[in-house]
Design an enzyme around this catalytic site. Sequence first.
Site, mmCIF file in Angstrom:
data_model
loop_
_atom_site.group_PDB
_atom_site.id
_atom_site.type_symbol
_atom_site.label_atom_id
_atom_site.label_comp_id
_atom_site.label_asym_id
_atom_site.label_seq_id
_atom_site.Cartn_x
_atom_site.Cartn_y
_atom_site.Cartn_z
ATOM 1 N N GLU A 1 0.477 -1.184 0.267
ATOM 2 C CA GLU A 1 0.030 0.396 -0.122
ATOM 3 C C GLU A 1 1.291 0.923 0.059
ATOM 4 O O GLU A 1 0.347 2.215 0.710
ATOM 5 C CB GLU A 1 -1.006 0.419 0.958
ATOM 6 C CG GLU A 1 -2.262 -1.338 1.127
ATOM 7 C CD GLU A 1 -3.778 -0.822 -0.261
ATOM 8 O OE1 GLU A 1 -2.806 0.476 -0.391
ATOM 9 O OE2 GLU A 1 -4.219 -1.628 -0.133
HETATM 10 C C1 FAD Z 1 2.661 -9.733 0.663
HETATM 11 C C2 FAD Z 1 2.476 -8.792 -0.675
HETATM 12 C C3 FAD Z 1 1.139 -8.188 -0.377
HETATM 13 C C4 FAD Z 1 1.055 -7.380 -1.881
HETATM 14 N N1 FAD Z 1 -0.452 -7.504 -1.845
HETATM 15 C C5 FAD Z 1 -0.253 -6.731 -3.027
HETATM 16 C C6 FAD Z 1 -2.558 -6.784 -3.862
HETATM 17 O O1 FAD Z 1 -2.981 -6.943 -2.971
HETATM 18 N N2 FAD Z 1 -2.118 -5.975 -5.098
HETATM 19 C C7 FAD Z 1 -1.133 -5.417 -5.728
HETATM 20 O O2 FAD Z 1 -1.104 -4.697 -6.349
HETATM 21 N N3 FAD Z 1 -0.042 -5.537 -5.368
HETATM 22 C C8 FAD Z 1 0.159 -5.703 -4.084
HETATM 23 N N4 FAD Z 1 1.314 -6.047 -3.376
HETATM 24 C C9 FAD Z 1 2.501 -5.656 -3.702
HETATM 25 C C10 FAD Z 1 3.245 -4.097 -3.494
HETATM 26 O O3 FAD Z 1 2.127 -2.915 -2.959
HETATM 27 C C11 FAD Z 1 4.708 -3.643 -3.882
HETATM 28 O O4 FAD Z 1 5.798 -4.338 -3.533
HETATM 29 C C12 FAD Z 1 4.638 -2.093 -3.160
HETATM 30 O O5 FAD Z 1 3.910 -1.301 -3.666
HETATM 31 C C13 FAD Z 1 5.783 -1.724 -3.763
HETATM 32 O O6 FAD Z 1 6.558 -1.653 -4.613
HETATM 33 P P1 FAD Z 1 7.901 -2.821 -5.501
HETATM 34 O O7 FAD Z 1 7.909 -3.822 -3.980
HETATM 35 O O8 FAD Z 1 7.583 -2.934 -6.466
HETATM 36 O O9 FAD Z 1 8.579 -1.926 -4.769
HETATM 37 P P2 FAD Z 1 9.766 -0.718 -5.643
HETATM 38 O O10 FAD Z 1 8.503 0.779 -6.352
HETATM 39 O O11 FAD Z 1 10.535 -0.937 -6.770
HETATM 40 O O12 FAD Z 1 10.690 0.509 -4.194
HETATM 41 C C14 FAD Z 1 11.528 0.203 -4.011
HETATM 42 C C15 FAD Z 1 12.034 1.174 -3.686
HETATM 43 O O13 FAD Z 1 12.572 2.282 -3.641
HETATM 44 C C16 FAD Z 1 11.711 3.153 -3.139
HETATM 45 N N5 FAD Z 1 11.170 4.185 -4.375
HETATM 46 C C17 FAD Z 1 10.081 3.756 -5.137
HETATM 47 N N6 FAD Z 1 10.645 5.033 -6.351
HETATM 48 C C18 FAD Z 1 11.073 5.891 -5.454
HETATM 49 C C19 FAD Z 1 10.932 7.003 -5.458
HETATM 50 N N7 FAD Z 1 10.233 8.464 -6.917
HETATM 51 N N8 FAD Z 1 11.494 8.224 -4.179
HETATM 52 C C20 FAD Z 1 11.792 7.761 -3.564
HETATM 53 N N9 FAD Z 1 12.099 6.276 -3.046
HETATM 54 C C21 FAD Z 1 11.586 5.816 -4.837
HETATM 55 C C22 FAD Z 1 10.948 3.227 -2.062
HETATM 56 O O14 FAD Z 1 10.294 3.288 -1.157
HETATM 57 C C23 FAD Z 1 11.684 1.298 -2.165
HETATM 58 O O15 FAD Z 1 11.632 2.008 -0.873
HETATM 59 C C24 FAD Z 1 1.462 -6.832 -1.948
HETATM 60 C C25 FAD Z 1 3.514 -6.451 -2.241
HETATM 61 C C26 FAD Z 1 3.646 -7.539 -1.144
HETATM 62 C C27 FAD Z 1 4.997 -7.979 -0.626
#
Ligand code: FAD
Length: 607
Positions: free
Chosen positions: A444
């Site tokens: 989220e």
């Molecule tokens: C157990 C679990 C359940 C989930 N459930 C759902 C679900 O039901 N539906 C769904 O759609 N998704 C779901 N997710 C996905 C989750 O919402 C994403 O993992 C989350 O939004 C982060 O995206 P990412 O993992 O790609 O990280 P990334 O976006 O790759 O981020 C990596 C790091 O970079 C930082 N970062 C990224 N962009 C910026 C920026 N512009 N400025 C500064 N820092 C930045 C982030 O803060 C983070 O620390 C789930 C994930 C997990 C692990």
Amino acid sequence: MLSYKAPLRDIKFLTNEVFNYQDHYKTLKAGENADAETMDMILQGLADFSEEVILPLYETGDKEGCTFKDGEVTTPTGFKEAYQQFVELGFQGLSYPEEFGGMNLPMSLNLIKSEMIGTANWPWSMYPGLTIGCINTILQYGTKEQKDLYLPKLVSGEWAGTMCLTEAQAGTDLGQVKTKAEPNEDGTFKITGTKIFISSGEHDLTDNIVHIVLARLPHAPEGTKGISLFIVPKFVPNNDGEVGERNGVTCGSIEHKMGISSSATCVLNFDGATGYLIGKPNKGLRAMFTFMNTARMGTAIQAICHSELAYQNALPYAKERRSMRALSGVKEPEKVADAIINHADVRRLLLTMKAFTEGGRSMIYHSSRYADKMAEGVAENDLDKFEKWDDKIGFYTPVLKGFLTELANEVAKHGMQIYGGHGYIKEWGMELIARDARISTLYEGTTGVQALDLLGRKVILGSKGKVVRDYTASVMKWCGEYALDKNMRKFVWALTKLCAEWNTLTVRIMLLARKDREIISAAADDYLMYSGYTMMAYHWARMAAVAYEKLENGGEQSPEFYKAKIQTAEFYFDKLLPRASAHAESMLTPSEIMTDMDIDNFSFLDE
Ligand SMILES: Cc1cc2nc3c(=O)[nH]c(=O)nc-3n(C[C@H](O)[C@H](O)[C@H](O)COP(=O)(O)OP(=O)(O)OC[C@H]3O[C@@H](n4cnc5c(N)ncnc54)[C@H](O)[C@@H]3O)c2cc1C
């Protein structure tokens, strides 16, 4: 084994004595059904269900986890039966309109429900929890036909829902979504692509699962402006509303995770699945973001859930475990050693847990009243009303989600610490709480994203600091009412200083950002935490004010209850609030301190 008793006294202290929900409910149409007696009955029903039905499945569910075979997911033993009971009790539809089979009670009651069931068993609660996002989307953006077809089954809990945003390359940056939606001749769409990390994407609890999916229409603009929203049911409903043909969406695998192992996190493959456009073409992300606030409040509640459970289980251990003698003198001479709760350092841990849990709950219950107004806007199809209250909540949600989930990880860590080495052993359950709490700062929107949302979008771009000026003005007004109250002097003085400082910091960052744009990213986390500690201080001051008043004039609770509130408020102001000063100092550091280091110089391992 972990134990849990729903904290009804604390809940009622907030709903009845601090925020006076009954008066607030009189301003709502849905409030007509929420008289004090009905509220008590529902709270007790939720407490019984949480304590007796789903708590016993928390640790067993973690051990067993979900299993995946031939595209199907089996939830742990007992999950399905518990879900069935939940449906029979009508809990899924608590706050949804009667025309779709709901009880039409205020949304704030739904949030209290989420807290109770989530504390007893967070991963179990995610199955009905994700459905709420799906219901909200259809309720606000669905056509009449879509509402009539899906909502009765979703509101009753017979069907479940998901939110499918994330793809392998697109998490925070949803502009990178690639899933395709191609028009069919009959007005439906062919959805093709792979979503990952989808909570409750596949399971055996319900006959059907309704996915809300972000995808791109042909020739849609690049990035976030070209994303649309689709309903993709696992089984396409027949005209009579019952389960029909199997759709082309299948579960490819489930993730093996650090925590919430009994919540199925799925890879979902959409192979030309039939989808139905919901809302306007290319406006999908905007529609999805209107629900971000409620979804983020849901994750803020997760913070309270883990914090409460950690505290409830650390406290009895601290009273029973014996080690050495208190420095101030022997406390239990008849025993071989004093209970560890007699040591000030263990009390520091316990009081930190208590202050963050109860302070966080107060912050959520305060904002829940705005969620009630917002939900009323949706029910009345009144977009202006919805947006007014959604905007209002929009300032609070990054703080609630970002700040409280970070604190929950600290609380869970303290819970383990109180158990010493035993906290690290699975048998006691404390490590399970710490593992499950960890995800709350990630999904989220990560803490970093919440911080950017607060400082960048809400404070600087969205309002040029007005949201902070308005909020602090309301706090100062409240302080004014207690200016001559000597019991409250200490709290009011500290809060007044913080309000002035918060505005100054905001202006200074806005000025710095004119030359140093990266400062917004560099300062965001400190700004978020500073805002959180300050908001929580206001809540502890408010709770202390009510407690003093009730001690003098009598209230629903015992004098000891109110005294403990005042002592916890004092602990918060003296021992925890000073952290805000460190964040204030750190946030003004120019961004070069982070950006100047050459990327190649972060490590020399390859040289
Ligand atoms: C157990 C679990 C359940 C989930 N459930 C759902 C679900 O039901 N539906 C769904 O759609 N998704 C779901 N997710 C996905 C989750 O919402 C994403 O993992 C989350 O939004 C982060 O995206 P990412 O993992 O790609 O990280 P990334 O976006 O790759 O981020 C990596 C790091 O970079 C930082 N970062 C990224 N962009 C910026 C920026 N512009 N400025 C500064 N820092 C930045 C982030 O803060 C983070 O620390 C789930 C994930 C997990 C692990």
